[in-house]
Design an enzyme around this catalytic site. Structure first.
Site, mmCIF file in Angstrom:
data_model
loop_
_atom_site.group_PDB
_atom_site.id
_atom_site.type_symbol
_atom_site.label_atom_id
_atom_site.label_comp_id
_atom_site.label_asym_id
_atom_site.label_seq_id
_atom_site.Cartn_x
_atom_site.Cartn_y
_atom_site.Cartn_z
ATOM 1 N N SER A 132 0.797 -1.237 0.000
ATOM 2 C CA SER A 132 0.000 0.000 0.000
ATOM 3 C C SER A 132 0.824 1.279 0.000
ATOM 4 O O SER A 132 0.515 2.237 0.719
ATOM 5 C CB SER A 132 -0.973 0.025 1.185
ATOM 6 O OG SER A 132 -1.920 -0.965 1.012
ATOM 7 N N ASP A 179 -6.921 -0.392 2.874
ATOM 8 C CA ASP A 179 -5.558 0.153 2.865
ATOM 9 C C ASP A 179 -5.540 1.564 3.443
ATOM 10 O O ASP A 179 -4.674 1.923 4.237
ATOM 11 C CB ASP A 179 -5.013 0.194 1.426
ATOM 12 C CG ASP A 179 -5.118 -1.150 0.739
ATOM 13 O OD1 ASP A 179 -5.282 -2.162 1.444
ATOM 14 O OD2 ASP A 179 -5.049 -1.189 -0.502
HETATM 15 C C1 GLA Z 1 -5.922 -4.368 -2.482
HETATM 16 C C2 GLA Z 1 -7.054 -3.341 -2.333
HETATM 17 C C3 GLA Z 1 -7.749 -3.516 -0.981
HETATM 18 C C4 GLA Z 1 -8.181 -4.961 -0.763
HETATM 19 C C5 GLA Z 1 -7.033 -5.926 -1.051
HETATM 20 C C6 GLA Z 1 -7.443 -7.357 -1.020
HETATM 21 O O1 GLA Z 1 -4.938 -4.116 -1.528
HETATM 22 O O2 GLA Z 1 -6.527 -2.051 -2.425
HETATM 23 O O3 GLA Z 1 -8.849 -2.634 -0.903
HETATM 24 O O4 GLA Z 1 -9.307 -5.268 -1.529
HETATM 25 O O5 GLA Z 1 -6.438 -5.677 -2.310
HETATM 26 O O6 GLA Z 1 -7.793 -7.736 0.267
#
Ligand code: GLA
Length: 396
Positions: A132, A179
């Site tokens: 993230s 995230d």
């Molecule tokens: C990505 C997305 C999140 C979530 C994950 C899977 O990180 O940004 O919102 O959906 O995948 O859990």
């Protein structure tokens, strides 16, 4: 806050060289790792991530005009400048600039008063690894503008939702809210049990002596957006089929009783989401009780479900998880973390197992391209925050 002092100093140095003055405010927003609860956030379900001590840092200072000027220290000083009083356009490149532009637009749409700033952005979150880094950039930018005089006090969840709106509506990533909430609302030493529908966040202490080990497989995440969006569409279609607002509202009895109404693939997707939600709630209790063995069982079941039902793991990641599992046995847990198709594996283990994991991964794992995995031992960190860069009142 466990932010690297070198990172902060580098950000300030780049700012002073580029802008010719000192910054007046420093903002940080952490990346995140998800302990359990994958692809449940956009199904209105439950997740158990924690913010990590790897950050995006912004050094900033107010300008006398209505321009926003952004310099990306980690991209050879690439810069973007845009006006607050003109329509904000999405750029084809550089992509990072759209996260800043998108946040400014999202805040403007929410009626938050904005003012022109100079800012330098830098970070130490591995990029493209599913930790993230982009969400932390959006949250950091939100935190910066929300701290401007007259902006009013936006709470962590409001910041997170504005950052998510920027990604959904401006950047074009149809992500859920996990995230951004993790980055905005992180609590030092704790994971966050998030109800992605009510947006209630319950901090769960990570037992003393438990280590969060993140292992980057170095497999580039391929087809992430299209596969992610396809999973999301399948989940939404299944919820419509069952006449519920989201898969969060289904229980496993209904799924098993009426599962034959769905195509086999759609049924597997639903099974993952419904069973993963139950695992997250169980994991919240196990973590609170310091029961790493139970966490291990739940994380193993989560990985199997991602592999067999949601079909978002890939063979090198399955191998990496097995290497770690063989080493830690029942003493802790390991699973793929994040959106899938590459990226990182997370292990939650007694500290004494960190070095043995390093050795096992070093000996037995190479990516398909022959690369060694990178191991990051992280601490659960607090969420985004701003502070004065020098001894003057916080005013950018
Ligand atoms: C990505 C997305 C999140 C979530 C994950 C899977 O990180 O940004 O919102 O959906 O995948 O859990």
């Amino acid at each position: 806050m466990n932010i690297s002092p070198t990172l902060i100093q580098r950000t300030i140095d780049v700012f002073e060289r580029a802008i010719g003055q000192a910054p007046t405010v420093i903002v940080q927003a952490p990346g995140r790792v998800n302990l359990i609860g994958e692809h449940t956030d956009y199904n209105d379900g439950f997740v158990l991530p924690c913010a990590i001590d790897r950050h995006t840092v912004i050094a900033a200072r107010a300008r006398g005009d209505r321009l926003v000027r952004v310099i990306a220290a980690d991209y050879d000083g690439q810069a973007d400048t845009f006006a607050l009083d003109a329509p904000i356009e999405r750029l084809d490149a550089p992509m990072w600039a759209n996260y800043v532009r998108g946040v400014v637009q999202a805040l403007a749409r929410r009626g938050v008063p904005l003012q022109g700033v100079d800012m330098v952005v830098a970070g130490d979150i591995p990029r493209g690894a599913g930790l993230s880094s982009s969400a932390s950039l959006s949250v950091a930018v939100c935190r910066l503008f929300a701290g401007l005089p007259g902006a009013g006090q936006l709470g962590a969840i409001e910041l997170a939702l504005a950052a998510q709106a920027a990604e959904n509506d401006f950047v074009g990533t149809k992500c859920g809210n996990m995230d951004q909430i993790s980055s905005a609302a992180g609590v030092d030493g704790h994971a966050l049990l998030i109800d992605c529908r009510s947006l209630a966040v319950q901090p769960v202490r990570i037992a003393h002596g438990a280590a969060i080990v993140i292992i980057d497989s170095r497999v580039q995440r391929g087809l992430v957006d299209s596969a992610y969006n396809a999973r999301r569409r399948q989940c939404e279609a299944a919820a419509r089929h069952f006449g519920v607002p989201a898969l969060r509202d289904l229980d496993s009895e209904t799924v098993e009783a009426r599962g034959h109404e769905l195509e086999p693939e759609a049924l597997r997707r639903v099974r993952h989401v419904v069973s993963e939600n139950a695992r997250v709630l169980a994991a919240g209790q196990a973590l609170a009780a310091g029961d790493l063995a139970r966490m291990g069982e739940l994380m193993a079941a989560s990985h199997a479900s991602m592999r067999d039902d949601f079909e978002i793991t890939i063979p090198p990641i399955d191998r990496l998880v097995q290497i770690v599992k063989d080493r830690i046995g029942t003493a802790g847990g390991v699973r793929m973390t994040g959106g899938g198709f590459g990226g990182c594996v997370v292990a939650l283990v007694p500290e004494a197992l960190v070095d043995p994991i390093r050795v096992a991964v070093e000996q037995d794992y190479r990516s398909p391209g022959g690369e060694r995995a990178t191991v990051h031992v992280c601490r659960a960190a607090s969420g985004a925050a701003a502070r004065p860069a020098i001894d003057t009142p916080l005013a950018v």
